[in-house]
Design a protein around this motif. Sequence first.
Motif, PDB file in Angstrom:
ATOM      1  N   GLU A 167     -87.534  90.590  44.386  1.00  0.00           N
ATOM      2  CA  GLU A 167     -88.956  90.288  43.926  1.00  0.00           C
ATOM      3  C   GLU A 167     -89.548  91.537  43.128  1.00  0.00           C
ATOM      4  N   GLU A 168     -89.191  92.781  44.003  1.00  0.00           N
ATOM      5  CA  GLU A 168     -89.593  93.905  43.181  1.00  0.00           C
ATOM      6  C   GLU A 168     -89.092  93.963  41.548  1.00  0.00           C
ATOM      7  N   SER A 169     -87.840  93.793  41.622  1.00  0.00           N
ATOM      8  CA  SER A 169     -87.072  93.915  40.204  1.00  0.00           C
ATOM      9  C   SER A 169     -87.946  92.764  39.075  1.00  0.00           C
ATOM     10  N   ILE A 170     -87.836  91.655  39.698  1.00  0.00           N
ATOM     11  CA  ILE A 170     -88.438  90.593  38.858  1.00  0.00           C
ATOM     12  C   ILE A 170     -89.921  91.006  38.343  1.00  0.00           C
ATOM     13  N   THR A 171     -90.756  91.307  39.416  1.00  0.00           N
ATOM     14  CA  THR A 171     -92.039  91.688  38.917  1.00  0.00           C
ATOM     15  C   THR A 171     -91.975  92.751  37.858  1.00  0.00           C
ATOM     16  N   ALA A 172     -91.128  93.846  38.147  1.00  0.00           N
ATOM     17  CA  ALA A 172     -91.182  95.127  37.301  1.00  0.00           C
ATOM     18  C   ALA A 172     -90.719  94.430  35.753  1.00  0.00           C
ATOM     19  N   LEU A 220     -80.691  95.323  40.526  1.00  0.00           N
ATOM     20  CA  LEU A 220     -80.453  93.859  41.013  1.00  0.00           C
ATOM     21  C   LEU A 220     -79.052  93.478  40.951  1.00  0.00           C
ATOM     22  N   ASP A 221     -77.986  94.073  39.932  1.00  0.00           N
ATOM     23  CA  ASP A 221     -76.689  93.997  39.890  1.00  0.00           C
ATOM     24  C   ASP A 221     -75.969  94.412  41.185  1.00  0.00           C
ATOM     25  N   ARG A 222     -76.662  95.664  41.558  1.00  0.00           N
ATOM     26  CA  ARG A 222     -75.895  96.160  42.947  1.00  0.00           C
ATOM     27  C   ARG A 222     -76.528  95.511  44.161  1.00  0.00           C
ATOM     28  N   TRP A 223     -77.859  95.390  44.244  1.00  0.00           N
ATOM     29  CA  TRP A 223     -78.399  95.168  45.729  1.00  0.00           C
ATOM     30  C   TRP A 223     -79.297  93.925  45.559  1.00  0.00           C
ATOM     31  N   GLY A 224     -79.751  93.650  44.712  1.00  0.00           N
ATOM     32  CA  GLY A 224     -80.616  92.433  44.330  1.00  0.00           C
ATOM     33  C   GLY A 224     -80.205  91.063  44.694  1.00  0.00           C
ATOM     34  N   LYS A 225     -78.939  90.843  44.820  1.00  0.00           N
ATOM     35  CA  LYS A 225     -78.253  89.495  45.245  1.00  0.00           C
ATOM     36  C   LYS A 225     -78.448  89.338  46.535  1.00  0.00           C
ATOM     37  N   ASP A 226     -78.363  90.113  47.540  1.00  0.00           N
ATOM     38  CA  ASP A 226     -78.522  90.128  48.883  1.00  0.00           C
ATOM     39  C   ASP A 226     -79.930  90.373  49.273  1.00  0.00           C
ATOM     40  N   ASP A 227     -80.615  91.254  48.956  1.00  0.00           N
ATOM     41  CA  ASP A 227     -81.927  91.921  49.272  1.00  0.00           C
ATOM     42  C   ASP A 227     -83.262  91.267  48.535  1.00  0.00           C
ATOM     43  N   ARG A 228     -83.697  90.339  49.161  1.00  0.00           N
ATOM     44  CA  ARG A 228     -85.075  89.698  48.649  1.00  0.00           C
ATOM     45  C   ARG A 228     -85.894  90.599  48.016  1.00  0.00           C
ATOM     46  N   ALA A 229     -86.270  91.651  48.880  1.00  0.00           N
ATOM     47  CA  ALA A 229     -87.293  92.538  48.714  1.00  0.00           C
ATOM     48  C   ALA A 229     -87.097  93.027  47.148  1.00  0.00           C
ATOM     49  N   VAL A 230     -85.794  93.634  46.979  1.00  0.00           N
ATOM     50  CA  VAL A 230     -85.691  94.233  45.908  1.00  0.00           C
ATOM     51  C   VAL A 230     -85.427  93.179  44.567  1.00  0.00           C
TER      52      VAL A 230
END
Length: 420
Positions: free
Chosen positions: A232-237, A220-230
Amino acid sequence: MVAMITSSGYLIYEFQKFETSTISKDVQLIKEQYPYVNLEEKGHNLVSVEIYDSNLNVVYPKGNEKRYSDNIIVVVEKLFYNNEYIFSTSFMYEGSEYFLNITYGAQSMVNDAARISLMVMLSGIAGLFIFVPIISRTGYKMIGPIKNMTEITKTITVNNINTRLDIKGTQDELKELSQTFNEMMDRIEEGYKSQQQFVSDASHELRTPIAVIKGYVNMLDRWGKDDRAVLEESITAVKNEAENMQDLIEKLLFIARSDKSTLIYTKEDFNIISVLKEIEKETKMIDSKHKLYFKFYEDANLYADKKRIKQAIRILIDNAIKFTPINGYIMVSSFIIEDYYVVKIEDTGIGMEKKDLEKIFDRLYRAEQSRSKEIGGHGLGLSIAKIIVLGHKGKIKVKSTLGKGSEFSIMLPYINHDEF
C-alpha cells in the motif's frame, strides 16, 4: 572607351556650336537665293552645296552626280575618312519641297578630337600607375576586415558560441556591423545557455520522481508481494510521484507551445467578477489554515480565455498559500486603474530578496527560501502565469520584502465596466 566617348562628345558639341553659328546662316542664305545660288566666295570651310528636288534628282549644281545623304552612317564615314561634315535639311520653294546637302571641311575639329582622345588615354595610363596602388591598398584595408569577419563567422559553432568579431581597426560602418553582430551573438549565447539550463533543471526535476518510483518498485519486488503494508505504501508513493511527473510534463508542454507560438487562447466575453467569485469559493474550500480576505471593488467585461485567466490567478493564490505560514494573512482584491483591470494578491509570507525579484519568472527558478522539501514545487508556475498575462496584452508586477510578504498584481485590458 573613355577616350572615344570623350572625343565623340567633343565633336558633337563643336558641330552643334558650328551649326548654330554658321550652318544656319548658310542655309538661310541658300533658301533666299534659290534658284540663283551664288557661292563663288566660299568661306568658313564650306566645300560644296547640293540641292535635290522631291525625287532626289540634282537641280544644283547641274551635272553633279552626288546622291542626297542624310544617313548617320554616311555622315560618320565622311567625317573620319574625308574629314568632311555633311549637313542635311529641306526647304519649300513655290509649293515644292527641295532637299539640301552642305559639306564643310572638318579637319581642324577632327584633329582637336584626336588630340583630346590621346590626352585622355595618356591621363588614363598615368592614372593607372598612380592610383592602382592606392586603390589596391585602400581596397585591402576595406575588404581585409570583411574577409576576417567571414573567416571568424565560419568558425562559430555550438561548441564555441562565445566567439566574437574583433572591432579594433575597422571602419565606422564595419565597426557598427561588428558590434551589432556581437550583440546578436550575445543574445543567442544567452538564449542557448538558458535553454541548456532549462533542460538540465527539467531533467533534474524528472530524475527525482523517477528515482522514487524505481526505489518503490524495487521494494515491491523484494517484499511487497507478501507485506500488504509495503504494498500500500509503494502504490501510494508511485501514484503521487506519477501525478507529480504528469503535472511537471504538462507545464513543460505549455511553455514549449508558448515558445513555438502554437499556444491557442479560446477567447470570449465574460465578467471577471464571476471568475473571481469562483476562485474565492474554491480557495476557502481548500484552505482553512490562513486568514483569507476577498474584496472585489469593481467589475469589468474582458475578452479573454476564461480558463487561462483563472489559471494565472490561481497560480498566484496557490503561491501565497504555499509561502505564507499558518494563520498568515492573504488578501485578494480587484479594481480598475486607467485601461487595466487589476487583480492583486497580497500575503504576509516569507517574502523574497531583491536579487530574486528579477528571476522569479524564469523557468524552474526557485528562491533559496522556497527550496525546502515541505514547500515543494517546480518553479514553473510564475513563468506560466506571466505567459498567460502577456498573451492577453496584460502586465504582471511584483513587490516583496524578505520576511514580510509579497504582493503580485495582474493587470488585464478590459472592454467596459460597471460599478460593483
